[in-house]
Design an enzyme around this catalytic site. Structure first.
Site, PDB file in Angstrom:
ATOM      1  N   PHE A 112       0.812  -1.224   0.000  1.00  0.00           N
ATOM      2  CA  PHE A 112       0.000   0.000   0.000  1.00  0.00           C
ATOM      3  C   PHE A 112       0.842   1.269   0.000  1.00  0.00           C
ATOM      4  CE2 PHE A 112      -0.125   2.591   3.854  1.00  0.00           C
ATOM      5  CZ  PHE A 112       0.680   1.874   4.717  1.00  0.00           C
ATOM      6  N   LYS A 113       2.127   1.148   0.320  1.00  0.00           N
ATOM      7  CA  LYS A 113       2.988   2.326   0.336  1.00  0.00           C
ATOM      8  C   LYS A 113       2.989   3.050  -1.020  1.00  0.00           C
ATOM      9  CE  LYS A 113       4.955   1.516   4.501  1.00  0.00           C
ATOM     10  NZ  LYS A 113       4.343   0.281   4.978  1.00  0.00           N
TER      11      LYS A 113
END
Ligand SMILES: *Cc1c(COP(=O)(O)O)cnc(C)c1O
Length: 493
Positions: A112-113
């Site tokens: 998700f970064k």
């Protein structure tokens, strides 16, 4: 919109969004926060519903980054979200009992970064333009695995920027290590350090606060900047996907506009869950935020007792991106519920004693919104297996921690509201542990490549391209440093 340090709010230290995105951390060691939290309402949601992800993101960002024009934000969001993602920017998978998986790992590094680190370099480039900055920005990143790779991907070959990433030698998965070691780009460096994530993070923080480093870099026409979630440019884009996910559920007629939802977030540095808290404060209809931890359950303890005590054992778990004992962004929550003066005091206690205790009224305020649970390694394995067998859904080790927390929340509260469970990584990024959890027999010493193939065949799910392509790449970075050598490594760059 002005931004102020969480440790002191004075007229003099007010900064624009562009300035705080460049600077990262305030000189007093505090984190930057916007002076007010902008409000949204049902109409705002209604306006967002027909839009694409990048358009929604630009709209949300425009409420915070008021020194950027709408066109600039739309252009940054377009470049960030429309070319490097796999077709979905975010995706919601409905599971049983009102659980809605919000998959945030369809970007180039499968975690998700990417949601923040694909757009932040674009925001930084714009900020450098706006402030007429001629120096080179040297981005320093401490990573427990996923941030490092995502930042490297986001910043590679960006003009006027160099990036150096530090990760704990034995604190990331083999896949994460391979992802970083094979990173392409002419402005990137990667170092393993002997220590854990907190050592890496403290080392980077110390370099930021060192006057001698600052001076030495100035002579080289260079200044330091950060890509960790202490940077507001990382956090702001994360607010957007909570609001966007809500719109998706409204579009699906899964909820009505205005209906409250719960959100469960697997948490390490408290960045992702803090972004959901901002969304709630803005007016997104959110009931409870459920903070999910692994065996490093310092946040579970803090959110139930008000005591933050890092004098405890550090566990290396199968969800390494959450193996953290200093959750930096918690400082922002403390600031919002107790103000700058108390926050400065708590942070001083933390750095001197490794411990602080908040007062009861502050704790009560936090508990109005937050619940916290943790999952042991066994629970995590069991969740992966059961979620696959009962729901035919394959989740990664971090997402399993969140699933386990969502389950505990339901058993305790029996809440009928929809629960958005944040899925933070592709299961293939942590394939050996996921495969073992499913009970797949890994005969002999299989390579990661073989394990991934076996996992794909067993679960009849596809391997994301960025992972399948990894094994043909050349290793570029294999340096291992003592913690004490970090400063020198930076100066050498
Ligand atoms: C970084 C990360 C987390 C933790 O997010 P924070 O913002 O640090 O709380 C959870 N899962 C994965 C896969 C991550 O990469």
């Amino acid at each position: 919109m002005n931004y102020y340090s969480t440790r002191a709010k004075t007229k003099e230290n007010g900064k624009t969004a562009a300035q705080v995105i460049i600077k990262g951390l305030s000189d007093d060691g505090g984190l930057y926060m916007p002076e007010i939290i902008p409000r949204i309402d049902e109409n705002f949601i209604k306006t967002l519903c027909p839009l694409k992800y990048y358009e929604r993101a630009a709209k949300v960002l425009s409420l915070f980054l008021t020194d950027y024009t709408e066109e600039e934000l739309l252009s940054c969001a377009d470049k960030a979200y429309n070319y490097t993602f796999d077709g979905n920017t975010t995706k919601i998978s409905p599971l049983y009992d009102g659980v809605r998986m919000l998959e945030l790992w369809h970007g180039p590094t499968c975690a998700f970064k990417d949601m923040a680190l694909q757009i932040m370099p674009k925001l930084l480039s714009k900020a450098l333009e706006k402030t007429n900055e001629q120096k080179t920005a040297l981005i320093l990143v401490a990573t427990s695995g996923d941030t490092g790779k995502a930042a490297l991907e986001g910043y590679k070959d960006v003009k006027g920027v160099k990036i150096a990433v530090f990760y704990p030698q034995n604190g990331v998965s083999r896949m994460q290590k391979l992802q970083m070691a094979t990173q392409e780009g002419n402005n990137v460096s990667v170092f393993a350090i002997k220590g854990n994530f907190d050592d890496a993070q403290s080392g980077v923080k110390a370099i930021f606060l060192s006057e001698s480093v600052k001076k030495a870099l100035e002579e080289k026409n260079t200044f330091l900047s950060s890509a960790n979630s202490i940077n507001w440019g990382r956090l702001a884009p994360q607010i957007a996907y909570y609001i966007s996910a809500y719109c998706d559920l409204v579009n699906e007629k899964d909820i009505t506009n205005g209906e409250k939802v719960n959100i469960t977030v697997p948490t390490g540095n408290f960045g992702n869950i803090f972004a959901s808290y901002i969304a709630k404060l803005m007016g997104l209809p959110v009931n409870k935020l459920i903070c999910a931890s692994n065996s490093n359950n310092i946040l579970t303890d803090f959110l139930s007792t008000g005591v933050y005590d890092r004098n405890r054992r550090f566990y290396t778990t199968m969800s390494p991106s959450m193996d953290i004992l200093i959750s930096s962004n918690l400082e922002r929550l403390l600031y919002l519920v107790s103000g700058a003066e108390k926050t400065a005091f708590y942070m001083k206690e933390l750095s001197e004693k490794g411990r602080y205790e908040i007062d009861k009224s502050t704790l009560d305020k936090i508990k109005d919104t937050f619940c916290a649970y943790f999952a042991t390694e066994d629970e995590c394995r069991k969740t992966i297996k059961e979620t696959f067998e009962k729901q035919n859904y394959l989740c990664d080790t971090h997402t399993a921690v969140a699933m386990s927390a969502a389950e505990k929340f339901k058993n305790e509260h029996g809440c009928a509201k929809k629960n958005i469970v944040v899925s933070t990584a592709s299961p293939y990024k942590f394939a050996p542990d996921v495969a073992k959890s499913l009970g797949i027999e890994l005969k002999g010493e299989k390579t990661d490549e073989e394990i991934i193939k076996t996992l794909s065949e067993y679960t009849k799910t596809a391997v994301p391209k960025p992972i399948s392509e990894l094994f043909g790449k050349k290793i570029r970075f294999d340096a291992v440093l003592e913690k004490t050598q970090m400063q020198k490594a930076v100066l050498d760059l």
